[in-house]
Design a protein around this motif. Structure first.
Motif, PDB file in Angstrom:
ATOM      1  N   ARG A  80      14.843 -51.419  38.804  1.00 44.96           N
ATOM      2  CA  ARG A  80      14.051 -50.208  38.603  1.00 44.96           C
ATOM      3  C   ARG A  80      14.790 -49.277  37.659  1.00 44.96           C
ATOM      4  N   PRO A  81      14.331 -49.142  36.437  1.00 46.67           N
ATOM      5  CA  PRO A  81      13.172 -49.791  35.825  1.00 46.67           C
ATOM      6  C   PRO A  81      13.448 -51.256  35.532  1.00 46.67           C
ATOM      7  N   ALA A  82      12.403 -52.080  35.558  1.00 45.55           N
ATOM      8  CA  ALA A  82      12.554 -53.519  35.317  1.00 45.55           C
ATOM      9  C   ALA A  82      12.805 -53.765  33.835  1.00 45.55           C
ATOM     10  N   ALA A  83      14.030 -54.143  33.501  1.00 44.46           N
ATOM     11  CA  ALA A  83      14.393 -54.393  32.100  1.00 44.46           C
ATOM     12  C   ALA A  83      15.664 -55.227  32.071  1.00 44.46           C
ATOM     13  N   ALA A  84      15.812 -56.013  31.003  1.00 47.99           N
ATOM     14  CA  ALA A  84      16.985 -56.881  30.862  1.00 47.99           C
ATOM     15  C   ALA A  84      17.718 -56.558  29.573  1.00 47.99           C
ATOM     16  N   ASN A  85      18.997 -56.943  29.540  1.00 45.72           N
ATOM     17  CA  ASN A  85      19.831 -56.812  28.337  1.00 45.72           C
ATOM     18  C   ASN A  85      19.908 -55.374  27.838  1.00 45.72           C
ATOM     19  N   VAL A  86      20.123 -54.464  28.770  1.00 48.41           N
ATOM     20  CA  VAL A  86      20.193 -53.035  28.447  1.00 48.41           C
ATOM     21  C   VAL A  86      21.625 -52.674  28.052  1.00 48.41           C
ATOM     22  N   ASP A  87      21.783 -52.014  26.903  1.00 49.77           N
ATOM     23  CA  ASP A  87      23.110 -51.595  26.448  1.00 49.77           C
ATOM     24  C   ASP A  87      23.513 -50.242  27.001  1.00 49.77           C
ATOM     25  N   ALA A  93      16.703 -52.413  12.755  1.00 43.21           N
ATOM     26  CA  ALA A  93      17.416 -53.662  13.027  1.00 43.21           C
ATOM     27  C   ALA A  93      18.294 -53.551  14.278  1.00 43.21           C
ATOM     28  N   ASP A  94      18.098 -54.488  15.214  1.00 44.95           N
ATOM     29  CA  ASP A  94      18.894 -54.568  16.453  1.00 44.95           C
ATOM     30  C   ASP A  94      18.814 -53.300  17.290  1.00 44.95           C
ATOM     31  N   THR A  95      17.752 -52.543  17.146  1.00 47.18           N
ATOM     32  CA  THR A  95      17.627 -51.265  17.846  1.00 47.18           C
ATOM     33  C   THR A  95      16.272 -51.190  18.547  1.00 47.18           C
ATOM     34  N   TYR A  96      16.322 -51.084  19.868  1.00 48.05           N
ATOM     35  CA  TYR A  96      15.098 -50.997  20.665  1.00 48.05           C
ATOM     36  C   TYR A  96      15.196 -49.821  21.631  1.00 48.05           C
ATOM     37  N   LEU A  97      14.068 -49.195  21.848  1.00 47.46           N
ATOM     38  CA  LEU A  97      13.974 -48.065  22.768  1.00 47.46           C
ATOM     39  C   LEU A  97      12.968 -48.415  23.847  1.00 47.46           C
ATOM     40  N   LEU A  99      21.522 -44.212  19.705  1.00 49.90           N
ATOM     41  CA  LEU A  99      20.593 -45.322  19.905  1.00 49.90           C
ATOM     42  C   LEU A  99      20.851 -46.470  18.937  1.00 49.90           C
ATOM     43  N   ARG A 100      21.279 -46.163  17.731  1.00 53.46           N
ATOM     44  CA  ARG A 100      21.350 -47.146  16.643  1.00 53.46           C
ATOM     45  C   ARG A 100      22.156 -48.400  17.044  1.00 53.46           C
ATOM     46  N   GLY A 101      21.529 -49.574  16.845  1.00 53.45           N
ATOM     47  CA  GLY A 101      22.186 -50.842  17.124  1.00 53.45           C
ATOM     48  C   GLY A 101      22.221 -51.227  18.588  1.00 53.45           C
ATOM     49  N   ARG A 102      21.452 -50.534  19.418  1.00 57.01           N
ATOM     50  CA  ARG A 102      21.481 -50.785  20.862  1.00 57.01           C
ATOM     51  C   ARG A 102      20.069 -50.912  21.424  1.00 57.01           C
ATOM     52  N   THR A 103      20.002 -51.452  22.633  1.00 52.75           N
ATOM     53  CA  THR A 103      18.782 -51.375  23.431  1.00 52.75           C
ATOM     54  C   THR A 103      19.012 -50.305  24.477  1.00 52.75           C
TER      55      THR A 103
END
Length: 299
Positions: free
Chosen positions: A70-77, A210-214, A156-160
């Protein structure tokens, strides 16, 4: 092909190819047979079944660095936990619960107070002192006038990064600023109770660069303390570490009823915030009560 799941709705998983295309995919039955469910943030191997329609099939889930419930998410940086500095007033008990949960999953946290344009300097300094003293980075931003948004972008840049926090604190507005194409629905604050309406109904990743997710997540208004032994809880309050040398019972001290305790001395001198310590005591009692209930259930 490889990609990342950015959304899951009604049995479909939407996979971003890390460039410019999103494919609506079904997961193979083998995952269900193994009791494995894909989640947002999963890196996957998938096959394109229809390029024109953007349809595909997920063949494999690549190894996860971590997975949150919670929250359901994987590979969080990292997590950006967002509270409003006012309207609504921040619930520090809820914030501390979230910090414990993220620390248990080894996910670094940045604390972010939105609506800085409405908050007084004195209030900002109070919250900064409480949480920087505990070892957490603290940001003050305003989605109204843009204050502090560039610093969030830099982190945030380059991370999830996941955005998490209660409803009505501006998470969706922040998502829209960081990635305008997200076009997240934003909700008004209830005039009666100053609480936000739930506008985000599921976790969803947005590709920023690139390689950046929110990842914006549904708002929460309650959270149980992570499952652990009560005696372990002290390790989830980083500011205690510097003062445990003053405890007569050393590593056995839980900083509650012991007669000579470096943590309680630090509390008395103001080196540890009283609100943090009171939340620690409350969480400790919750865990002890859970342990007593389990013990009684076995006898």
């Amino acid at each position: 092909m490889t990609g990342k799941i950015i959304k899951g709705i009604a049995g479909f998983y939407y996979v971003h190819d890390r460039k410019s295309r999103v494919y609506a995919c079904k997961a193979k039955g083998i995952f269900r047979n193994r009791g494995v469910k894909p989640v947002v943030g999963d890196d996957v191997v998938f096959t394109v079944l229809d390029e024109e329609e953007g349809e595909g099939s997920i063949d494999a889930i690549l190894p996860r660095r971590n997975v949150l419930v919670r929250p359901a998410a994987a590979n969080v940086d990292q997590a950006l936990v967002v509270f409003a500095i006012t309207e609504p007033e921040p619930n520090l008990n809820l914030l501390d619960r979230f910090l414990i949960m993220m620390m248990a999953e080894d996910v670094p946290v940045i604390i972010c107070f939105n609506k800085a344009d409405l908050g007084k300097e004195e209030k900002q300094e109070t919250y900064r002192r409480i949480y920087e003293q505990a070892g957490y980075p603290v940001l003050f931003i305003s989605t109204y006038d843009g204050h502090g948004i560039d610093e969030v972008r830099a982190r945030l840049r380059g991370r999830t990064m996941i955005l998490a926090g209660p409803s009505g604190v501006g998470k969706s507005s922040l998502t829209n600023l960081l990635q305008p194409e997200a076009a997240m629905e934003t909700g008004a604050i209830s005039v009666k109770n100053k609480r936000g309406r739930h506008t985000t109904r599921h976790a969803e990743l947005f590709w920023v660069e690139a390689d950046t997710y929110l990842c914006d997540t549904p708002g929460f208004s309650s959270m149980n303390v992570q499952e652990m032994e009560a005696r372990q809880l002290k390790h989830y309050f980083p500011e205690f570490e510097a003062h445990k040398a003053g405890c007569r019972f050393g590593e056995d001290c839980v900083h509650i009823g012991e007669p000579v305790c470096g943590v309680k001395e630090a509390l008395a001198s103001g080196s540890i915030a009283s609100c943090r310590y009171e939340n620690y005591r409350q969480f400790y009692e919750e865990l002890k009560e859970r342990e007593r209930s389990r013990y009684q259930g076995k006898t």
